[in-house]
Design an enzyme around this catalytic site. Sequence first.
Site, short mmCIF file in Angstrom:
data_model
loop_
_atom_site.label_atom_id
_atom_site.label_comp_id
_atom_site.label_asym_id
_atom_site.label_seq_id
_atom_site.Cartn_x
_atom_site.Cartn_y
_atom_site.Cartn_z
N GLU A 223 -5.17 -8.05 -1.27
CA GLU A 223 -5.69 -7.95 0.00
C GLU A 223 -7.28 -7.92 -0.02
OE1 GLU A 223 -4.44 -5.29 3.01
OE2 GLU A 223 -2.26 -5.76 2.39
N GLU B 77 0.95 -1.17 0.04
CA GLU B 77 0.11 0.00 -0.09
C GLU B 77 0.70 1.44 0.14
OE1 GLU B 77 -2.51 -0.38 3.47
OE2 GLU B 77 -4.28 -1.68 2.07
C1 BGP Z 1 -4.28 -2.62 5.06
C2 BGP Z 1 -2.88 -3.46 5.70
C3 BGP Z 1 -3.02 -4.89 6.05
C4 BGP Z 1 -4.11 -5.11 7.07
C5 BGP Z 1 -5.69 -4.44 6.35
C6 BGP Z 1 -6.76 -4.79 7.22
O1 BGP Z 1 -3.95 -1.81 5.24
O2 BGP Z 1 -1.94 -3.64 4.39
O3 BGP Z 1 -1.74 -5.13 6.86
O4 BGP Z 1 -3.82 -4.77 8.31
O5 BGP Z 1 -5.23 -3.04 5.98
O6 BGP Z 1 -6.65 -3.64 8.09
P1 BGP Z 1 -6.79 -3.68 9.62
O7 BGP Z 1 -5.55 -4.92 10.03
O8 BGP Z 1 -6.38 -2.56 10.46
O9 BGP Z 1 -8.16 -4.02 9.96
#
Ligand code: BGP
Length: 486
Positions: A381, A187
Amino acid sequence: MTRELLWGGATASSQYEGSFNIGGKGIDTQDVRPYKPRTSNATKETRLLTQSAVERAKADIAAGRGNYPFQRGTKGYEHLEEDIAYLKELGIDIYRFSISWARLFPNGDEIEPNPEGLAYYDKVFEAVKAAGMKTFLTLTHYALPLHLVEAYEGWTNRALIDFYERYARVVFERWGDMIDFYLPFNEINAGYFSPWNGVGLIKPEDGPYDMSKVFQSLHNQFVASARVIRMQREVSPASQSGCMVAAFCYYPYTCSPEDNLLKLLDEQVNMWYPVDVLANGIQPYYMERFYRDHDITVDITEEDLDLFARYSCDFVSFSFYTSSCLTTGENGEQTAGNLVCSVRNPYVEATEWGWQIDPVGMRTMLNAFYDRTHKPIFISECGLGARDVLEDDGSIHDPYRCEYLQRHFEQIALAQQDGVDVLGFIMWGIIDIVSAGSCEMGKRYGVIYVDADDEGSGTYRRIKKDSFGWYRDFIARYHRTGAISF
Ligand code: BGP
């Protein structure tokens, strides 16, 4: 001809491995993020760290106290063989994981890597390959060696480009023949919204970030990405290079012309800027106005621009969780989202964390990214963070997660019919890991449950949720029939 998709699952070193000070690993930016209950408005302190917060964390580490969830992750470092065996049973085609830069280079600026770090990732790559899975490697997933923050001011300093290329060269020289797909950064647009996670910038105690430093940091990461691709194409030409952003699926909250323009302008800076640089090989026109309007100065050299033009990535990738409504007015109830807050969309449901569930947005984003870059797209993701319950009989029933996945897979099939060249889908948090945004264990994504709580209590034993069987059977059926079906 529609490409046969690869189905996978993902972890990230800081959210999964734990053992933050074992095996010679240095402290990184995630190890110093304290847990704060989400009910308090202190959660920003877990995401945007000030100097005093860093000093407090270092004192706590020295004294062996405090609740720092990324120091323990979900103890993946100790459970490597067991977890890879679960992934093999699940039958995923590809496993996305990240290397901890501070495990290979504890301070980040050393000349030689840490032998214990090399030995650990030798085991990881060998185990993944022995399980018959392809690898999707994230070279760095938010975790920057803390020394690079304190001695160099993070990615603001161009010196990090050389340190990063040195680190990446070690990775590709040692494991390049086992790296099928990779991302230089997770990201890479996050540096704008989450300067601590994204670019290792300390938040001023009494005011906002210096935006020239934020955008110089982003630019330096783009240069580092292009330098890594140049090196990788010499060292490991078979590996496929990607660039990845958090997909911001924006809707204008009203049909007012101003709301519609806001959507376009916000999309440019928040999402398309890195894509235009790293996938299309250009410094986009619209950033000049944005820099001017915000009094931002960024040092961009002719050599930088030449790198962008010559070393653009092979595929494009994004994380997709939610969509957001934007408005210039004050109307509408605020809601949360991955990295940004927006106005509540009355046409979709939201999770307990306020993330709006919008499968159609997945098809929209697949078309938008393919339309802009004409490069194959890997969804790196997507998943549902939810409060799963461990029943007395040891089962975990998560039909809501199966429904979430099915509704998003249906949209991927439609995007393929639209003509979008999709490479595959990687489910986020294939095993429960610490939440990047909130540092919670309670926000669970996995098809494998980990018995642990926000304070780090629990057995850390692994338990298959109902969604494990659902995803396993879906993948097997897809490869048997060649179609997305339920
Ligand atoms: C994205 C990240 C991941 C993951 C995902 C879910 O921004 O790349 O690492 O964490 O978010 O977010 P969260 O874990 O805050 O629910």
